[in-house]
Design a protein around this motif. Structure first.
Motif, PDB file in Angstrom:
ATOM      1  N   SER A 113      50.745  44.860  43.229  1.00 22.83           N
ATOM      2  CA  SER A 113      50.670  43.929  44.352  1.00 22.83           C
ATOM      3  C   SER A 113      49.245  43.845  44.890  1.00 22.83           C
ATOM      4  CB  SER A 113      51.602  44.397  45.471  1.00 22.83           C
ATOM      5  OG  SER A 113      51.471  43.588  46.615  1.00 22.83           O
ATOM      6  N   LYS A 114      48.885  42.638  45.327  1.00 23.11           N
ATOM      7  CA  LYS A 114      47.581  42.455  45.963  1.00 23.11           C
ATOM      8  C   LYS A 114      47.637  42.873  47.442  1.00 23.11           C
ATOM      9  CE  LYS A 114      46.225  38.612  42.947  1.00 23.11           C
ATOM     10  NZ  LYS A 114      45.865  37.175  42.890  1.00 23.11           N
ATOM     11  N   LYS A 115      48.838  42.891  48.009  1.00 19.62           N
ATOM     12  CA  LYS A 115      49.010  43.286  49.402  1.00 19.62           C
ATOM     13  C   LYS A 115      49.368  44.765  49.480  1.00 19.62           C
ATOM     14  CE  LYS A 115      51.216  40.260  52.059  1.00 19.62           C
ATOM     15  NZ  LYS A 115      52.281  39.356  52.547  1.00 19.62           N
ATOM     16  N   LYS A 116      49.239  45.333  50.644  1.00 24.12           N
ATOM     17  CA  LYS A 116      49.675  46.713  50.842  1.00 24.12           C
ATOM     18  C   LYS A 116      51.196  46.778  50.793  1.00 24.12           C
ATOM     19  CE  LYS A 116      45.618  48.459  53.214  1.00 24.12           C
ATOM     20  NZ  LYS A 116      45.069  49.183  54.377  1.00 24.12           N
ATOM     21  N   GLU A 170      53.833  43.764  51.601  1.00 24.69           N
ATOM     22  CA  GLU A 170      54.916  43.660  50.628  1.00 24.69           C
ATOM     23  C   GLU A 170      55.862  44.829  50.864  1.00 24.69           C
ATOM     24  OE1 GLU A 170      55.488  43.942  45.799  1.00 24.69           O
ATOM     25  OE2 GLU A 170      53.866  42.701  46.610  1.00 24.69           O
TER      26      GLU A 170
END
Length: 400
Positions: free
Chosen positions: A33-36, A63
């Motif tokens: 994931s690019k998000k935390k 996420e």
């Protein structure tokens, strides 16, 4: 082997226990994931429903990977969130499985909802410097006594939590007595007060319901239905147009409940929706989940199951309160002691300790309009809303 055996045994009644068995061993296919990422654990159906608002708040900024333990929780989570988050079975609580899961999930924070205190999960997150938060924490007196037998282990585990939200002062005292530090603890009420929309005007009552008095037996368990059906039969001659709706805690039990009704000579039908089409039947048995709020809004009175037997400890009473339905509970509500107390001190519900008390209390509500209004518990729900927002903000602060 024992854990696998239990899963296979449980799958006799629900085949979905066998799905994705590898996940129980910490084996997952997770795309980076690019998000935390927040790993959020909600053990079963009730926790999945109660945590919906707080999970949605977290999704606005991160996420979320949601893990559950039961198929009913998994199915309902998929229904709620569809493809907005990853939903999996939780691994068994062993160091190897937890380390493997953390390696796959790569969480920036771990959130455990309500009652699950897993030593291996907490140990692994602590060793990897991953914040772990107990959200909406509660501990029954029975659980407290069990944990107290292993106080050294429990103390170490609790002190490794980054933060512990609890629902009441009594809950905070129990966690503190088991070893949690005072600075870890915050009383935040219960997110369950945020889980239900308020229905102040009984706007969902339809024509079929209006011409009847509707009694609802909600979240019933084996051993309760026979007793409750007898109570209904005692009330029937005293209350004109009385109709009954039974919602078993586990929908697959609708068949055995129908068998009890047949044995008792009661006309009945089965439905999987909230329309309440009685027609020539006096009882409807519901074989679905997720529609209780709509049924509470249509009922004139309700009894909350899981509270007549000592091995269950009650079920959610905020849902009938938010739906504007007067409700009664039985003697055993130890899983909801503090929430129940907040209603009892306001004279906003009735707790009955015997079948005869339940019968008399239901009769009172169904025949006395003043009593019906007196037990309206909407105000208690209103006063306790807002916990989801405050807990979500604190969890997100650990991501920075």
């Amino acid at each position: 082997p024992i854990a696998v055996g239990r899963i296979l045994y449980k799958s006799i009644k629900d085949k979905d226990y066998r799905l994705n068995l590898s996940q129980r061993f910490g084996i997952y296919k997770i795309n980076p994931s690019k998000k935390k990422v927040i790993w959020f654990h909600a053990v079963s159906l009730g926790e999945v429903i109660a945590s919906e608002k707080i999970v949605n708040k977290l999704l606005e900024n991160a996420e979320v990977i949601l893990t559950v333990t039961t198929p009913t929780g998994l199915r309902h989570a998929r229904k709620i969130y569809e493809d907005r988050l990853k939903i999996c079975y939780a691994p068994w609580d062993s160091l190897a499985f937890m380390n493997r899961t953390i390696h796959s999930f790569k969480p920036s924070a771990i959130v455990i909802f309500e009652t699950e205190i897993w030593p291996s999960m907490v140990h692994c997150s602590f060793k990897k410097d991953i914040p772990i938060i107990l959200c909406n924490g509660r501990m029954s007196q029975r659980s407290f006594k069990s944990y107290a037998r292993f106080k050294a282990l429990v103390k170490t585990t609790l002190q490794r939590f980054s933060f512990i939200f609890v629902q009441s002062e009594n809950q905070a005292k129990r966690f503190f007595e088991l070893g949690a530090n005072i600075e870890q603890l915050k009383i935040a009420s219960s997110v369950k007060f945020d889980s239900h929309q308020l229905n102040e005007e009984f706007s969902n009552r339809d024509h079929e319901v209006e011409k009847n008095k509707v009694l609802l037996f909600a979240s019933t368990h084996r051993g309760e239905d026979e007793r409750l059906i007898k109570i209904y039969k005692n009330l029937k001659p005293m209350i004109a147009n009385l109709r009954l709706v039974i919602v078993p805690r586990h929908p697959e039990r609708h068949i055995e409940i129908e068998q009890i009704l047949t044995k008792e000579g009661v006309n009945h039908s089965s439905q999987n929706n909230s329309k309440l089409e009685f027609e020539d039947n006096e009882v409807i048995v519901i074989n679905a989940i997720g529609i209780l709020a709509k049924l509470y809004a249509k009922a004139d009175a309700a009894f909350i199951g899981g509270s007549m037997l000592g091995d269950t400890g009650g079920h959610n009473i905020i849902e009938p309160a938010a739906s504007g339905c007067p409700f009664i509970v039985g003697e055993y509500m130890y899983n909801f002691t503090d929430i129940l107390e907040s209603f009892l001190i306001r004279d906003a519900c009735i707790q009955a300790s015997s079948d005869k008390e339940i019968e008399l209390s239901l009769k009172s509500i169904l025949t006395d309009n003043d009593q019906h209004g007196k037990i309206n518990a909407l105000e208690v729900v209103k006063e306790n809303k807002g916990s989801s927002d405050s807990q979500a903000r604190k969890i997100l602060s650990f991501l920075n």
